[in-house]
Write an enzyme that holds these catalytic residues in place. Structure first.
Site, PDB file in Angstrom:
ATOM      1  N   ASN A  10       0.875  -1.178   0.000  1.00 35.05           N
ATOM      2  CA  ASN A  10       0.000   0.000   0.000  1.00 35.05           C
ATOM      3  C   ASN A  10       0.909   1.224   0.000  1.00 35.05           C
ATOM      4  OD1 ASN A  10      -1.794   2.047   0.468  1.00 35.05           O
ATOM      5  ND2 ASN A  10      -2.333   1.409   2.557  1.00 35.05           N
ATOM      6  N   LYS A  12       0.157   4.279  -0.177  1.00 39.83           N
ATOM      7  CA  LYS A  12      -0.444   5.483   0.425  1.00 39.83           C
ATOM      8  C   LYS A  12      -0.201   6.685  -0.522  1.00 39.83           C
ATOM      9  CE  LYS A  12       0.073   3.234   4.825  1.00 39.83           C
ATOM     10  NZ  LYS A  12       0.221   3.307   6.262  1.00 39.83           N
ATOM     11  N   HIS A 100      -9.361   1.508   5.500  1.00 43.27           N
ATOM     12  CA  HIS A 100      -8.025   1.673   6.080  1.00 43.27           C
ATOM     13  C   HIS A 100      -8.114   2.644   7.267  1.00 43.27           C
ATOM     14  CE1 HIS A 100      -3.844   2.693   6.649  1.00 43.27           C
ATOM     15  NE2 HIS A 100      -3.552   1.583   5.986  1.00 43.27           N
ATOM     16  N   GLU A 102      -6.351   5.004   8.170  1.00 45.53           N
ATOM     17  CA  GLU A 102      -6.122   6.425   7.839  1.00 45.53           C
ATOM     18  C   GLU A 102      -7.375   7.036   7.206  1.00 45.53           C
ATOM     19  OE1 GLU A 102      -2.554   5.610   5.664  1.00 45.53           O
ATOM     20  OE2 GLU A 102      -1.599   5.032   7.547  1.00 45.53           O
ATOM     21  N   GLU A 172      -5.034  -4.866  10.736  1.00 44.73           N
ATOM     22  CA  GLU A 172      -3.999  -3.852  10.920  1.00 44.73           C
ATOM     23  C   GLU A 172      -4.226  -3.129  12.251  1.00 44.73           C
ATOM     24  OE1 GLU A 172      -2.263  -2.681   6.786  1.00 44.73           O
ATOM     25  OE2 GLU A 172      -3.808  -1.259   7.332  1.00 44.73           O
ATOM     26  N   GLY A 178       3.021   2.160  10.733  1.00 46.33           N
ATOM     27  CA  GLY A 178       4.000   3.231  10.550  1.00 46.33           C
ATOM     28  C   GLY A 178       4.781   3.585  11.810  1.00 46.33           C
ATOM     29  N   SER A 211       3.825  -2.247  10.202  1.00 42.74           N
ATOM     30  CA  SER A 211       5.287  -2.346  10.368  1.00 42.74           C
ATOM     31  C   SER A 211       5.865  -3.693   9.917  1.00 42.74           C
ATOM     32  CB  SER A 211       5.689  -2.036  11.815  1.00 42.74           C
ATOM     33  OG  SER A 211       5.330  -0.696  12.135  1.00 42.74           O
TER      34      SER A 211
HETATM   35  P1  13P Z   1       3.338   0.290   7.538  1.00 42.30           P
HETATM   36  O1  13P Z   1       3.770  -1.009   6.893  1.00 42.30           O
HETATM   37  O2  13P Z   1       4.102   1.475   7.033  1.00 42.30           O
HETATM   38  O3  13P Z   1       3.301   0.177   9.028  1.00 42.30           O
HETATM   39  O4  13P Z   1       1.817   0.547   7.064  1.00 42.30           O
HETATM   40  C1  13P Z   1       0.900  -0.476   7.190  1.00 42.30           C
HETATM   41  C2  13P Z   1      -0.338  -0.091   6.462  1.00 42.30           C
HETATM   42  O5  13P Z   1      -1.045   0.819   6.855  1.00 42.30           O
HETATM   43  C3  13P Z   1      -0.670  -0.841   5.245  1.00 42.30           C
HETATM   44  O6  13P Z   1      -1.946  -0.535   4.803  1.00 42.30           O
END
Ligand code: 13P
Length: 262
Positions: A10, A12, A100, A102, A172, A178, A211
């Site tokens: 992903n 982003k 997601h 976010e 997640e 992150g 992560s």
């Molecule tokens: P990270 O791998 O950067 O922690 O992000 C995970 C994520 O949100 C995947 O959708």
């Protein structure tokens, strides 16, 4: 129950069209070392990169699948700035990330809107990659199982048995996204097994996200209920994403051998 592993990147809000093309050309080349790939490789790219990404995978007959990172539930209408499942399907996009954390945090996505989006995605033959997961405060209050149950139940409400089998779930935990704090593998496996039990479906693929890195993927993939990863940061660089695909592929092979010798 045999479930095909998934390794999804992903991106982003990273990468221009030029970045996308350079990345994909490299990944397509590297994946040639796996003529028969058991892992489903998915790249969730920004809207602006979808068309270029689709063109490249089609031209090179690559099995990499391209996904969007969100969409609107309505098929068309006065929704300034939004994109519908019809528009994604027209491009040949395979999947779409929905719910997601976010999107939930910054754009008011709720389990109810996720439910409407899943239905619209399925209607237009897009695979929904549905994200669920608890906040740190919810984990600390012992509410992890309650929260993921609610998210899964509301998001998947009204889906037929056939439709349920098409969905990919991504567990997640929000505190692991992150932050560099990966959820302990046994605990991620436990929650994923719990979600699968809640859905009463052995065949649904459930991946872990938060992560995931080349140095922790083996521990995650070794566990029976984790079917792959949804990866942010470590998917941005071709080399590290390729390592994650390799690890997923090796784990799939090991599971296969274990099943054969049983
Ligand atoms: P990270 O791998 O950067 O922690 O992000 C995970 C994520 O949100 C995947 O959708």
């Amino acid at each position: 129950m045999k479930r095909h592993p998934v390794m999804a990147g992903n991106w982003k809000m990273y990468k221009t069209v030029a970045d996308t093309e350079a990345y994909l050309l490299q990944l397509i080349e590297q994946l040639k070392s796996f003529p028969s790939l058991a892992t489903e490789v998915i790249l969730c790219v920004p809207f602006t990169s979808l068309q270029a990404a689709m063109r490249l995978v089609q031209t090179h007959q690559s099995r990499i699948r391209i996904a969007a990172q969100t969409m609107e539930a309505a098929t068309e209408g006065a929704f300034t700035g939004e994109i519908s499942a019809v528009m994604l399907a027209e491009l040949g996009v395979h999947a779409v990330v929905l719910g997601h954390s976010e999107r939930r945090q910054y754009y008011n996505e709720t389990d109810k809107t996720v439910n409407a989006k899943i239905k619209s995605a399925l209607q237009h033959h897009l695979t929904p990659i549905v994200c669920v997961g608890e906040l740190l405060s919810e984990r600390e209050a012992g509410l992890t199982d309650t929260i993921v149950t609610q998210q899964v139940v509301v998001a998947l409400e009204g889906l037929s048995a056939e439709e349920l089998g098409l969905v990919i779930i991504a567990y997640e935990p929000v505190w692991a996204i992150g932050t560099g704090k990966v959820c302990e593998a046994q605990e991620a496996n436990r929650v994923i097994a719990f979600i699968r039990k809640t859905m009463a479906r052995d065949d649904v693929r459930i991946v872990y996200g938060g992560s995931v890195k080349p140095d922790n993927i083996d521990g995650l993939m070794a566990l029976s209920d984790i079917d792959g990863g949804l990866v942010g940061g470590a998917s941005l660089e071709v080399g590290s994403f390729f390592k994650l695909i390799e690890a997923t592929e090796q784990a799939a092979q090991a599971h296969e051998n274990a099943t054969l010798t049983r």
